[in-house]
Design a protein around this motif. Structure first.
Motif, PDB file in Angstrom:
ATOM      1  N   ALA A  34      37.246  35.482  29.908  1.00 48.43           N
ATOM      2  CA  ALA A  34      37.215  33.402  29.834  1.00 48.43           C
ATOM      3  C   ALA A  34      38.074  33.061  30.541  1.00 48.43           C
ATOM      4  CB  ALA A  34      37.269  33.293  27.949  1.00 48.43           C
ATOM      5  N   TRP A  35      39.305  33.387  30.570  1.00 51.92           N
ATOM      6  CA  TRP A  35      39.846  32.831  30.607  1.00 51.92           C
ATOM      7  C   TRP A  35      39.702  33.481  33.013  1.00 51.92           C
ATOM      8  CZ3 TRP A  35      42.905  28.877  32.518  1.00 51.92           C
ATOM      9  CH2 TRP A  35      43.901  29.540  33.985  1.00 51.92           C
ATOM     10  N   ALA A  37      36.987  33.716  34.126  1.00 51.72           N
ATOM     11  CA  ALA A  37      36.436  33.044  34.318  1.00 51.72           C
ATOM     12  C   ALA A  37      36.200  31.752  34.336  1.00 51.72           C
ATOM     13  CB  ALA A  37      35.243  33.094  33.657  1.00 51.72           C
ATOM     14  N   CYS A  38      37.002  30.785  34.016  1.00 51.84           N
ATOM     15  CA  CYS A  38      37.565  29.777  34.138  1.00 51.84           C
ATOM     16  C   CYS A  38      38.588  29.524  35.503  1.00 51.84           C
ATOM     17  CB  CYS A  38      38.363  28.909  33.120  1.00 51.84           C
ATOM     18  SG  CYS A  38      37.179  29.557  31.601  1.00 51.84           S
ATOM     19  N   HIS A  39      39.522  30.470  35.537  1.00 51.48           N
ATOM     20  CA  HIS A  39      41.010  30.086  36.371  1.00 51.48           C
ATOM     21  C   HIS A  39      39.947  30.080  38.300  1.00 51.48           C
ATOM     22  CE1 HIS A  39      44.015  31.042  38.516  1.00 51.48           C
ATOM     23  NE2 HIS A  39      45.337  31.353  36.231  1.00 51.48           N
ATOM     24  N   GLY A  40      40.563  29.225  38.145  1.00 54.04           N
ATOM     25  CA  GLY A  40      40.111  28.318  39.176  1.00 54.04           C
ATOM     26  C   GLY A  40      39.442  27.439  39.578  1.00 54.04           C
ATOM     27  N   LEU A  41      38.816  26.714  38.305  1.00 54.91           N
ATOM     28  CA  LEU A  41      37.938  26.140  38.462  1.00 54.91           C
ATOM     29  C   LEU A  41      38.694  24.224  37.839  1.00 54.91           C
ATOM     30  CD1 LEU A  41      34.782  28.257  36.823  1.00 54.91           C
ATOM     31  CD2 LEU A  41      34.445  27.384  38.877  1.00 54.91           C
ATOM     32  N   PRO A  42      38.109  23.936  38.211  1.00 55.56           N
ATOM     33  CA  PRO A  42      38.379  22.450  37.485  1.00 55.56           C
ATOM     34  C   PRO A  42      38.459  22.683  35.298  1.00 55.56           C
ATOM     35  CG  PRO A  42      36.813  21.977  38.296  1.00 55.56           C
ATOM     36  CD  PRO A  42      36.978  23.386  38.770  1.00 55.56           C
ATOM     37  N   ALA A  43      39.609  22.211  34.939  1.00 57.82           N
ATOM     38  CA  ALA A  43      39.053  22.268  34.056  1.00 57.82           C
ATOM     39  C   ALA A  43      38.149  21.564  33.134  1.00 57.82           C
ATOM     40  CB  ALA A  43      40.597  21.919  32.744  1.00 57.82           C
ATOM     41  N   SER A  44      37.736  20.690  33.824  1.00 63.14           N
ATOM     42  CA  SER A  44      36.348  19.882  32.655  1.00 63.14           C
ATOM     43  C   SER A  44      35.142  21.045  32.820  1.00 63.14           C
ATOM     44  CB  SER A  44      35.967  18.601  33.706  1.00 63.14           C
ATOM     45  OG  SER A  44      35.794  18.805  35.474  1.00 63.14           O
ATOM     46  N   TRP A  46      35.403  23.969  32.362  1.00 60.63           N
ATOM     47  CA  TRP A  46      35.968  25.500  31.216  1.00 60.63           C
ATOM     48  C   TRP A  46      34.661  25.638  29.904  1.00 60.63           C
ATOM     49  CZ3 TRP A  46      41.800  25.468  30.346  1.00 60.63           C
ATOM     50  CH2 TRP A  46      42.817  25.499  31.865  1.00 60.63           C
ATOM     51  N   GLY A  47      34.695  25.063  29.721  1.00 59.16           N
ATOM     52  CA  GLY A  47      33.268  25.002  28.604  1.00 59.16           C
ATOM     53  C   GLY A  47      34.110  25.226  26.895  1.00 59.16           C
ATOM     54  N   ASP A  48      33.917  25.247  26.541  1.00 58.42           N
ATOM     55  CA  ASP A  48      34.297  26.564  25.168  1.00 58.42           C
ATOM     56  C   ASP A  48      34.763  27.174  24.794  1.00 58.42           C
ATOM     57  OD1 ASP A  48      33.559  23.307  24.453  1.00 58.42           O
ATOM     58  OD2 ASP A  48      31.669  23.997  23.355  1.00 58.42           O
ATOM     59  N   ARG A  52      37.823  29.028  22.454  1.00 57.98           N
ATOM     60  CA  ARG A  52      37.899  29.660  21.077  1.00 57.98           C
ATOM     61  C   ARG A  52      38.443  30.354  21.209  1.00 57.98           C
ATOM     62  NH1 ARG A  52      32.525  27.800  21.223  1.00 57.98           N
ATOM     63  NH2 ARG A  52      31.821  28.596  22.639  1.00 57.98           N
ATOM     64  N   CYS A  53      38.089  31.535  22.670  1.00 58.31           N
ATOM     65  CA  CYS A  53      38.740  32.689  22.269  1.00 58.31           C
ATOM     66  C   CYS A  53      40.508  32.719  22.085  1.00 58.31           C
ATOM     67  CB  CYS A  53      38.703  32.879  24.310  1.00 58.31           C
ATOM     68  SG  CYS A  53      37.113  33.669  24.798  1.00 58.31           S
TER      69      CYS A  53
END
Length: 108
Positions: A34-35, A37-44, A46-48, A52-53
């Motif tokens: 999950a991290w 997949a989110c790394h480098g994306l804007p925090a907005s 990221w989704g849930d 949750r993880c």
């Protein structure tokens, strides 16, 4: 039954072993994935899933002998709740937590 009696209780030890397997083979890889997949994306964006993880790690790490990881995850959750996912301390905390989990995964 006294808490000391649980140290030698086979059913309790088997339950803890199951938690450890779930932690190492479920929660740790789920968080790392999950991290990543989110790394480098804007925090907005990221989704849930990441939150949750993170929450799952905070709740289970101490049960399997990694109280420091649970405390770290809980501190990141608190920062996230108070200051938002975009806070730099949240990002650096998630990076540090990911590194700690990689070390645990290779050691166990």
């Amino acid at each position: 039954m006294m808490l000391d009696d649980l140290d030698n209780d086979a059913e309790w030890l088997a339950l803890l072993a199951g938690f450890k397997v779930n932690f190492l083979e479920g929660r740790v890889p789920a968080f790392l994935s999950a991290w990543q997949a989110c790394h480098g994306l804007p925090a907005s964006a990221w989704g849930d899933d990441l939150k949750r993880c993170l929450h799952g790690l905070a709740g289970t790490a101490a049960m399997v002998g990694h109280a420091d990881v649970g405390d770290q995850a809980r501190a990141i959750e608190t920062l996230w709740d108070k200051h938002g996912a975009g806070d730099l301390r949240v990002h650096s905390g998630l990076d540090a937590l990911a590194e700690a989990l990689r070390q645990i995964a290779t050691a166990d």
